[in-house]
Design an enzyme around this catalytic site. Structure first.
Site, PDB file in Angstrom:
ATOM      1  CB  CYS A 118      -0.969  -0.051   1.177  1.00 40.38           C
ATOM      2  SG  CYS A 118      -2.445   0.914   0.853  1.00 40.38           S
ATOM      3  CG  HIS A 156      -3.172  -3.788   3.378  1.00 39.75           C
ATOM      4  ND1 HIS A 156      -2.186  -3.265   4.171  1.00 39.75           N
ATOM      5  CD2 HIS A 156      -3.865  -2.738   2.893  1.00 39.75           C
ATOM      6  CE1 HIS A 156      -2.284  -1.941   4.176  1.00 39.75           C
ATOM      7  NE2 HIS A 156      -3.295  -1.597   3.406  1.00 39.75           N
ATOM      8  CD  GLU A 160      -0.875  -6.512   5.330  1.00 40.48           C
ATOM      9  OE1 GLU A 160      -0.591  -6.749   4.136  1.00 40.48           O
ATOM     10  OE2 GLU A 160      -1.035  -5.363   5.775  1.00 40.48           O
TER      11      GLU A 160
HETATM   12  N1  GLN Z   1      -2.008   6.662   2.973  1.00 40.32           N
HETATM   13  C1  GLN Z   1      -2.115   5.893   1.763  1.00 40.32           C
HETATM   14  C2  GLN Z   1      -3.488   5.992   1.129  1.00 40.32           C
HETATM   15  O1  GLN Z   1      -4.434   6.370   1.769  1.00 40.32           O
HETATM   16  C3  GLN Z   1      -1.747   4.465   2.010  1.00 40.32           C
HETATM   17  C4  GLN Z   1      -2.700   3.751   2.900  1.00 40.32           C
HETATM   18  C5  GLN Z   1      -2.174   2.441   3.406  1.00 40.32           C
HETATM   19  O2  GLN Z   1      -0.990   2.167   3.349  1.00 40.32           O
HETATM   20  N2  GLN Z   1      -3.047   1.605   3.952  1.00 40.32           N
HETATM   21  O3  GLN Z   1      -3.651   5.661  -0.009  1.00 40.32           O
END
Ligand code: GLN
Length: 616
Positions: free
Chosen positions: A414, A541, A543
């Site tokens: 992300c 994600h 994970e």
């Molecule tokens: N802050 C970034 C976004 O909102 C990444 C979010 C995250 O890593 N979950 O896109």
């Protein structure tokens, strides 16, 4: 439906979530179908707005629920998929009751905590317990309910010996009252209470002290709840006389006093419970004798044993903001553990605070800076997890640069993927002020931009959160191969910003490969660097869906690359110190010319090391 309530006494942080998950697993191994509910008595509607510093990671569910990290434990232990309603909070319950009041459902009545809030809690539990969570039809047999916070842990005032309540107790009250009513409503043959407590050892005399547990059980009884089992957290197994004392004073049968001493890894907890026959008492009380089998926990004990026996280390640097509290990245940590165990490597995590990687001027900061770089450079692979806010972002960018330039395996999740793209734009494409508009709204090279799924003007509720589909357009990419060449995968998301689709052609020309996209092909889901042993960034994600024995493919890829065992290492990386050897894991199956299979979705391959280190 049978209900097992897990409460905690004396202090928080006793591992109630893992105990609840382990009880669920033990019952599952007895052949029962299990679901789980977590009650968090705080006023927030969900965990989405809570700081990982204070509460640990925000776990994300398929349906977009942003929930307490314990739901991650339940999903991993029980291999189930929960819904956001499986996490009850005071906020949700009050909102529900107030909405009903506004609709006129209680017309003419005074709306009160008892009975309206307590009824709503009980109805919620009965409704949610019926939702199938294990991929099969129909409801589960047993619902494990974990009540967050500590209860019955009255604090005695030094002056007048009268008990006083702490803030957590006040919030828990409606839930305790509701559960007390609930236990009578469903009847004793359908309700079982496991109380997790602490038996501290006083250093001076080395004696195990039972008083705190006695007090907490007394408090619990005073609130109308009677524990069937006491699960006592201790540093070493309980002495027999201590067990007898607890049994006598807490009115719990001797055989139901369970010791949970500190263990080398959490996979031992279900085994400890089985050894002490916790399931037998439970099954008897809940009248389940006729339908259960002996819990073998074969795979689970192999996990625990192998994890303990591993000694050959794989060092992974996690470069993040919340490195002081490992619970902030618990799913990342678990996913790494699943992958490294599958690779027969002992996981060593080096926590690198990203801001320490940045150039600092003060003398003290210089030491931290040196230490952070030493750790980063000593690692076999680098992982930059997700995150929000700009603190430490430049340090993460430096980590990505280091991994890219030095051919060190890298996984960006992300935000970790977003910063890797920014770094590439700055260093390779020479776009000096490249940035995400999250951190620099006025950059002339916006590589990462705000791309809400809903409103473009309001931030509230615009998070792209929950399960979304990624299509593989480049079938010979590392990630497609690691996933086993499916046409698409469903993974969980939680973000607002994304790779600027108008810059994709430019990025591609400079050498970035976008190998996975959403159905519109406007949202970039997976990015790879082709001439690198393993440089993968994902908008989602992975994970959250990793399981013991079924590690997330992208984590497996990272660990295999870290050990020099990823078979898709490009030929020009052969000069690396850890040059590629034949992998012993199924990841090399794709080297053997796996034919392209018909359209299918991905389900994690089952990877389980047998005693000889060969995956089966
Ligand atoms: N802050 C970034 C976004 O909102 C990444 C979010 C995250 O890593 N979950 O896109």
């Amino acid at each position: 439906m049978k209900y097992v309530l897990v409460t905690g006494g004396v202090v928080s942080g006793l591992g109630k979530g893992v105990t609840a998950s382990s009880i669920g697993l033990l019952l599952k191994e007895c052949g029962l179908r299990i679901t789980a509910i977590k009650i968090d008595p705080y006023l927030n509607t969900d965990a989405g707005t809570m700081s990982p510093f204070e509460h640990g990671e925000v776990f994300v569910l398929d349906d977009g629920g942003e929930v307490d990290l314990d739901l991650g434990n339940y999903e991993r232990f029980l291999d189930i998929k929960l819904t956001s309603d499986n996490n009850i909070t005071t906020g949700k319950i009050f909102q529900h009751v107030i909405n009903k009041e506004r609709k006129g459902d209680y017309l003419g009545k005074t709306v009160q905590v008892v009975p309206h809030i307590t009824d709503a809690i009980q109805e919620w539990i009965e409704r949610v317990a019926m939702i199938p969570v294990d991929g099969r039809e129909g409801p589960a047999d047993v619902c494990v309910i974990e009540l967050g916070g500590t209860i019955g842990a009255t604090i005695f005032s030094r002056h007048n010996e009268s008990s006083i309540l702490d803030a957590g107790d006040i919030e828990s009250m409606p839930f305790i009252e509701a559960m007390s009513q609930f236990s009578h409503r469903v009847g004793s043959g359908n309700f079982y209470l496991v109380h997790v407590s602490l038996v501290p050892v006083l250093n001076v005399v080395g004696e195990q002290k039972t008083k705190p547990t006695q007090h907490s059980v007394r408090g619990l009884r005073g609130l109308g709840l009677t524990p069937n089992i006491l699960a006592c957290r201790t540093t070493k197994p309980l002495d027999d006389n201590i067990k007898e004392k607890l049994s006598q004073f807490c009115h719990v049968p001797l055989e139901n006093i369970i010791t949970l001493p500190d263990v080398t890894n959490i996979w031992h907890i279900p085994l400890l419970l089985r050894e002490q026959k916790a399931h037998e008492a439970l099954i008897k009380t809940l009248n389940l004798q006729g339908i259960v089998k002996e819990p073998l926990l074969e795979e689970w004990s192999a996990h625990a044993r192998i994890c303990d026996a591993l000694h050959d280390p794989v060092r992974i640097a996690i470069v993040g903001k919340y490195t002081g509290l490992s619970d902030s990245y618990i799913s990342v940590l678990e996913a790494l553990l699943h992958a490294s165990t599958a690779c027969m490597k002992k996981l060593v995590v080096d926590w690198v605070p990203s801001s320490d990687l940045e150039d600092n001027t003060t003398l003290e900061a210089l030491e931290l800076h040196k230490a952070a770089w030493k750790q980063l450079k000593g690692a076999n692979a680098v992982l930059v997890p997700g995150g929000f806010g700009d603190r430490g972002v430049e340090g993460k960018i430096l980590a990505a640069k280091y991994a890219r330039e030095n051919h060190v395996p890298f996984l960006g999740i992300c935000l970790g993927m977003q910063i890797a793209v920014v770094e590439f734009a700055r260093s390779v494409m020479n776009l000096q002020d490249a940035n995400s508009t999250e951190f620099d709204p006025h950059t002339t090279n916006p590589c990462i931009i705000f791309m809400p799924e809903g409103s473009k003007t309001h931030k509230g509720g615009t998070m792209r959160v929950g399960s979304r589909r990624t299509y593989f357009d480049v079938t010979d990419s590392k990630s497609a191969k690691l996933y086993g060449n499916p046409n698409f995968v469903d993974e969980r998301h939680r973000h607002r910003y994304e790779i600027n689709p108008d810059k994709v052609a430019e990025f591609e020309k400079a050498g970035l490969e976008f190998v996975g996209k959403d159905e519109t092909r406007r949202r970039m889901e997976i990015v790879e660097l082709p001439n690198h042993p393993y440089f993968v960034g994902v908008q989602f994600h992975p994970e959250f869906k990793s399981r013991p024995g079924k590690p997330s493919p992208l984590f497996l890829g990272l660990v295999e690359a870290a050990c020099g065992k990823l078979d898709c290492l490009p030929v020009n990386a052969a000069h690396l110190s850890n040059s590629p050897k034949r992998a012993m894991s199924p990841a090399n199956a794709y080297e053997n010319g796996n034919p392209k299979k018909p359209a299918k979705s991905f389900s994690h391959r089952k990877i389980f090391p047998n005693a000889n280190g060969v995956h089966v």
